[in-house]
Design an enzyme around this catalytic site. Structure first.
Site, short mmCIF file in Angstrom:
data_model
loop_
_atom_site.label_atom_id
_atom_site.label_comp_id
_atom_site.label_asym_id
_atom_site.label_seq_id
_atom_site.Cartn_x
_atom_site.Cartn_y
_atom_site.Cartn_z
N GLY A 198 16.53 -21.07 22.19
CA GLY A 198 16.64 -19.78 21.50
C GLY A 198 16.38 -18.69 22.52
N ARG A 255 13.20 -13.61 19.29
CA ARG A 255 14.65 -13.40 19.20
C ARG A 255 15.36 -14.75 19.24
NH1 ARG A 255 15.22 -8.61 23.62
NH2 ARG A 255 13.57 -9.81 24.61
N PHE A 303 14.22 -28.91 32.26
CA PHE A 303 15.20 -28.67 31.19
C PHE A 303 15.84 -29.94 30.66
CE2 PHE A 303 15.70 -24.15 30.43
CZ PHE A 303 14.78 -23.68 31.35
N THR A 332 21.49 -8.39 32.34
CA THR A 332 22.52 -9.42 32.52
C THR A 332 23.85 -8.85 32.01
OG1 THR A 332 20.87 -11.12 32.20
CG2 THR A 332 23.18 -11.78 31.90
N CYS A 360 18.19 -14.68 25.73
CA CYS A 360 19.15 -14.85 26.83
C CYS A 360 20.17 -15.96 26.63
CB CYS A 360 18.38 -15.07 28.13
SG CYS A 360 17.50 -13.60 28.65
N LYS A 412 24.26 -15.15 37.57
CA LYS A 412 23.29 -15.16 36.47
C LYS A 412 23.82 -15.96 35.28
CE LYS A 412 19.97 -14.10 33.71
NZ LYS A 412 18.65 -14.73 33.82
N ASN A 456 22.23 -19.53 33.74
CA ASN A 456 21.80 -19.68 32.35
C ASN A 456 22.66 -20.68 31.59
OD1 ASN A 456 19.61 -18.08 32.50
ND2 ASN A 456 20.33 -16.49 31.11
#
Ligand SMILES: NC(=O)c1ccc[n+]([C@@H]2O[C@H](COP(=O)([O-])OP(=O)(O)OC[C@H]3O[C@@H](n4cnc5c(N)ncnc54)[C@H](O)[C@@H]3O)[C@@H](O)[C@H]2O)c1
Length: 438
Positions: free
Chosen positions: A258, A329, A250, A121, A261, A205, A209
């Site tokens: 978290g 992460r 979502f 990305t 990304c 992208k 996101n």
């Protein structure tokens, strides 16, 4: 087709393996020798459902190999994918050093025309930087393609083999043709291959996101308001989600997003906006809401137990940033566990896959449990932080026996308040009324 994929992380390893699965000859390259050594011995360094089996089969059938030698891989390949990390820098911008260093390495090794594809990305304009990095190093012709990846960890193989769409940004018919050839086997059921310019592909992208992160933060704010006004966010979520313009995905409230990304991509797009003299107030708010939401569960614990948690013991179920991955992460669990530890609590953690990664984060400050029930022994409360399926129907009677007090803070709304009431738990979900136990 002969291809190489540079970077064997969550994206590169899945992409490389799936391209091998559709019949291509694939070399997966990484500069971490231990990783490549492990993969050559059949040890898969990450957990992703279905990946190990697919790797084994494609290695056995000779279509998938692993290497640390970028030059050699490039010489053997017509297409080179770049799938290395693009972590955030202190100022929120994406760190492109690995991408550009690989691009230069590819250019140095090229002995003819190559298609160089960015799967990492990367901010808008990176395709130009790649061209500028490669140009002075090679006299061979090449095309730079921007091919962002939309896979979800935990379902990455399925997403790659059956994508919703494939986005290809390029500037030459030959590059588009090559990419179509590579992706057509995955798009037989009608998923579109969307061809566009490089900048639009790079932007797509981030837009995707950022929009998903926005849905999550928005719903978390609705959940917090529901708590204040006595509404139940689970009803609200369904009521809103059946609107086809909105959809159900979502809209689940929780302890914040978290992963590797969303947090960095939201920051990167805000940074790109700033560089271009634009504010992006929506996304700045999305980030601030998410930071606050990661603290919500511990705030609920404090409201119940007081600010000092000294002498109290808490069990935490779920550490990975989402179910079906071992990836920690930016996981909300880090904020939750640290919040408990800072207040003097003892913490016992369980996760089906992420314990090895968790040890790198928490060291010896918590106790680790392979079995979820073992974490509950003597606990003053349980905090559910990641909604692994195996947490959904536990043996509540057994839990009550093991715990010092029957108290659950449910950061993912996995339990039914009525069932909690029947079993005598005090129950604190997100965005719905708490239940007071017996
Ligand atoms: N993880 C996801 O779900 C996901 C989904 C879509 C897109 N992405 C994007 O894809 C990119 C990769 O993400 P990831 O999660 O796979 O990262 P990762 O950290 O899991 O993997 C990156 C890999 O690249 C290797 N690497 C770094 N520098 C290298 C170099 N110079 N030469 C060779 N190998 C090198 C690292 O050793 C590592 O194995 C990022 O830009 C990310 O934003 C990730």
């Amino acid at each position: 087709m002969k291809i190489c994929v540079v970077g064997t992380g969550y994206v590169g390893l899945v992409a490389g393996t799936c391209f091998a699965e559709s019949g291509n000859d694939v070399t997966c390259v990484d500069n971490v020798v231990a990783k490549i050594d492990a993969l050559r011995q059949g040890i898969v360094p990450i957990y992703e459902p279905g990946l190990e089996e697919l790797i084994r089969r494609n290695v056995a059938e000779g279509r998938l190999t692993f290497s640390t030698d970028l030059g050699d891989a490039v010489k053997k390949s017509e297409v080179c994918f770049i799938a290395v990390g693009t972590p955030e820098r202190d100022d929120g911008s994406a760190d492109l050093s690995a991408v550009l260093s690989v691009a230069r390495g590819v250019a140095q090794a090229m002995d003819g025309y190559r298609v160089v594809v960015t799967k990492s990305t990367v901010p808008v304009g990176t395709h130009r930087k790649i061209r500028e990095a490669m140009g002075p190093v090679t006299s061979q012709p090449f095309d730079v393609v921007s091919n962002p990846e939309f896979m979800k960890e935990g379902a990455a193989i399925e997403d790659f083999l059956k994508p919703d769409r494939v986005v290809i940004g390029a500037a030459s018919p030959e590059a588009f043709r090559t990419m179509r050839e590579l992706y057509e086997p995955f798009c037989r059921t009608g998923a579109p291959i969307l061809e566009m310019d490089n900048a639009s592909a790079e932007m797509t992208k981030y837009a995707a996101n950022a929009l998903l992160a926005t849905k999550i933060s928005f719903m978390n704010e609705i959940a917090n308001l529901c708590e204040r006004v006595g509404a139940d966010v689970e009803h609200v979520r369904r009521g809103a989600g059946y609107d086809r313009r909105i959809g159900h995905h979502f809209l689940f409230p929780g302890v914040g997003y978290g992963g590797s990304c969303f947090p960095k991509d939201v920051q990167a797009i805000v940074h790109t906006a700033k560089e271009n003299k634009l504010d992006f107030p929506v996304l700045s708010a999305v980030e601030a809401v998410n930071d606050a939401q990661k603290r919500r569960l511990v705030e609920k614990v404090v409201a119940e137990f007081g600010d000092s948690l000294r002498g109290k013991r808490f069990a935490v179920w779920g550490l990975a940033f989402k179910p079906r991955t071992d990836d920690m992460r930016e996981a909300p669990s880090i904020v939750v566990v640290n919040g408990l530890l800072e207040r003097g609590a003892e913490v016992a953690v369980h996760d089906p896959e992420a314990l090895t990664n968790a040890k790198r984060v928490f060291g010896d400050r918590v106790s680790y449990h392979r079995v979820n029930y073992e974490a509950l022994a003597g606990a003053d409360a349980l905090l559910v932080v990641t909604e692994w399926n195996e947490f959904r129907r536990p043996d509540f009677a057994r839990m009550r026996q093991l715990m010092k007090r029957p108290v659950i803070f449910d950061g993912r709304n996995v339990y039914d308040p009525e069932v909690m009431r029947e079993h005598g738990f005090s129950y604190f979900p997100i965005g719905r009324a708490a239940v007071r136990g017996r």
